[in-house]
Scaffold this motif. Structure first.
Motif, short mmCIF file in Angstrom:
data_model
loop_
_atom_site.label_atom_id
_atom_site.label_comp_id
_atom_site.label_asym_id
_atom_site.label_seq_id
_atom_site.Cartn_x
_atom_site.Cartn_y
_atom_site.Cartn_z
N GLU A 26 0.83 -1.20 0.00
CA GLU A 26 0.00 0.00 0.00
C GLU A 26 0.87 1.26 0.00
O GLU A 26 0.57 2.24 -0.70
CB GLU A 26 -0.93 0.00 1.21
N SER A 27 1.95 1.23 0.77
CA SER A 27 2.85 2.37 0.84
C SER A 27 3.51 2.62 -0.52
O SER A 27 3.60 3.77 -0.96
CB SER A 27 3.92 2.11 1.90
N ARG A 28 3.93 1.55 -1.18
CA ARG A 28 4.53 1.71 -2.51
C ARG A 28 3.52 2.30 -3.49
O ARG A 28 3.85 3.18 -4.29
CB ARG A 28 5.06 0.37 -3.03
N GLY A 33 1.52 7.29 -6.47
CA GLY A 33 0.36 8.12 -6.78
C GLY A 33 -0.89 7.34 -7.10
O GLY A 33 -1.57 7.63 -8.09
N ALA A 34 -1.22 6.35 -6.29
CA ALA A 34 -2.43 5.56 -6.49
C ALA A 34 -3.64 6.48 -6.60
O ALA A 34 -3.74 7.48 -5.88
CB ALA A 34 -2.62 4.57 -5.35
N LYS A 35 -4.53 6.15 -7.50
CA LYS A 35 -5.74 6.95 -7.72
C LYS A 35 -6.87 6.45 -6.84
O LYS A 35 -6.86 5.31 -6.39
CB LYS A 35 -6.14 6.87 -9.18
N ALA A 36 -7.85 7.31 -6.60
CA ALA A 36 -8.99 6.97 -5.74
C ALA A 36 -9.69 5.71 -6.23
O ALA A 36 -10.08 4.86 -5.43
CB ALA A 36 -9.97 8.14 -5.66
N GLU A 37 -9.85 5.57 -7.55
CA GLU A 37 -10.53 4.38 -8.06
C GLU A 37 -9.71 3.11 -7.84
O GLU A 37 -10.27 2.04 -7.62
CB GLU A 37 -10.94 4.54 -9.53
N ASP A 38 -8.37 3.25 -7.85
CA ASP A 38 -7.52 2.10 -7.55
C ASP A 38 -7.66 1.71 -6.08
O ASP A 38 -7.70 0.52 -5.74
CB ASP A 38 -6.04 2.42 -7.84
N ASP A 39 -7.71 2.72 -5.21
CA ASP A 39 -7.88 2.46 -3.78
C ASP A 39 -9.23 1.80 -3.50
O ASP A 39 -9.31 0.85 -2.73
CB ASP A 39 -7.76 3.76 -2.98
N ARG A 75 -9.73 3.06 1.08
CA ARG A 75 -8.42 2.52 0.73
C ARG A 75 -8.15 1.33 1.62
O ARG A 75 -8.91 1.08 2.57
CB ARG A 75 -7.34 3.57 0.90
N THR A 76 -7.14 0.58 1.33
CA THR A 76 -6.79 -0.50 2.25
C THR A 76 -5.71 -0.01 3.20
O THR A 76 -4.94 0.91 2.89
CB THR A 76 -6.31 -1.76 1.51
N TRP A 77 -5.67 -0.64 4.36
CA TRP A 77 -4.70 -0.31 5.40
C TRP A 77 -4.33 -1.63 6.06
O TRP A 77 -5.20 -2.28 6.63
CB TRP A 77 -5.36 0.67 6.38
N TYR A 78 -3.09 -2.06 5.89
CA TYR A 78 -2.66 -3.38 6.35
C TYR A 78 -3.55 -4.47 5.73
O TYR A 78 -3.85 -5.47 6.36
CB TYR A 78 -2.65 -3.48 7.87
N GLY A 79 -4.02 -4.21 4.51
CA GLY A 79 -4.86 -5.16 3.81
C GLY A 79 -6.33 -5.14 4.21
O GLY A 79 -7.13 -5.91 3.69
N MET A 80 -6.70 -4.25 5.11
CA MET A 80 -8.09 -4.16 5.59
C MET A 80 -8.78 -2.97 4.94
O MET A 80 -8.13 -1.98 4.62
CB MET A 80 -8.11 -3.94 7.12
N PRO A 81 -10.11 -3.05 4.78
CA PRO A 81 -10.84 -1.87 4.31
C PRO A 81 -10.66 -0.73 5.32
O PRO A 81 -10.78 -0.94 6.52
CB PRO A 81 -12.30 -2.35 4.29
#
Length: 147
Positions: A26-28, A33-39, A75-81
């Motif tokens: 997620e950090s990478r 520049g991940a986009k909102a739709e990707d998140d 977005r995900t955070w540690y793989g969680m929603p």
């Protein structure tokens, strides 16, 4: 469900290692520049990968949070929603299966406006979603964003 156990030598469990790997990924993505739709796609994919019971509950929690506070970025955070305000995670949903817990957790980070005296809860066990619980979740999320 059974509780995730620490390994005999005190190192991280497989579940904990997977969460750390997800956080690094997620950090990478953020740095690129991940986009909102990707998140959002990552959140929906994380929910889709859950077992049936978790998928149903976490999918509904996603709908409740997104409706109660549409200004939050999924977005995900540690793989969680998770749901962020101004780039910082405000709340997250940890499904029961993630760490082999007996309940799903709706958790809030320190940017959530939940302050109530010298002590207040920042995580809630969710075992089922009745109409009453859904209303409480929505109200809690609105309060957390400052409404």
């Amino acid at each position: 469900m059974t509780q995730a156990k620490n390994t005999a030598d005190g190192t991280f469990t497989a579940e904990e290692r997977a969460a750390m790997a997800a956080a690094a990924k997620e950090s990478r993505a953020r740095k690129k520049g991940a986009k909102a739709e990707d998140d959002l796609r990552a959140v929906l994919d994380a929910i889709a990968a859950m077992d049936d019971e978790d998928r149903e509950m976490c999918g509904r929690l996603h709908e409740l949070i997104s409706t109660a506070a549409p200004e939050l970025a999924a977005r995900t955070w540690y793989g969680m929603p998770a749901y962020a305000k101004d780039g910082k995670v405000l709340c997250f949903v940890q499904n029961a299966g993630k760490f082999k817990a007996r309940y799903t957790t709706l958790g809030f980070q320190d940017i959530a406006a939940l302050d109530s005296g010298p002590m207040w809860p920042t995580a809630y066990a969710v075992t089922s979603l009745s109409t009453t619980v859904e209303k409480e979740v929505a109200a809690l999320v609105r309060r957390a964003v400052g409404r």
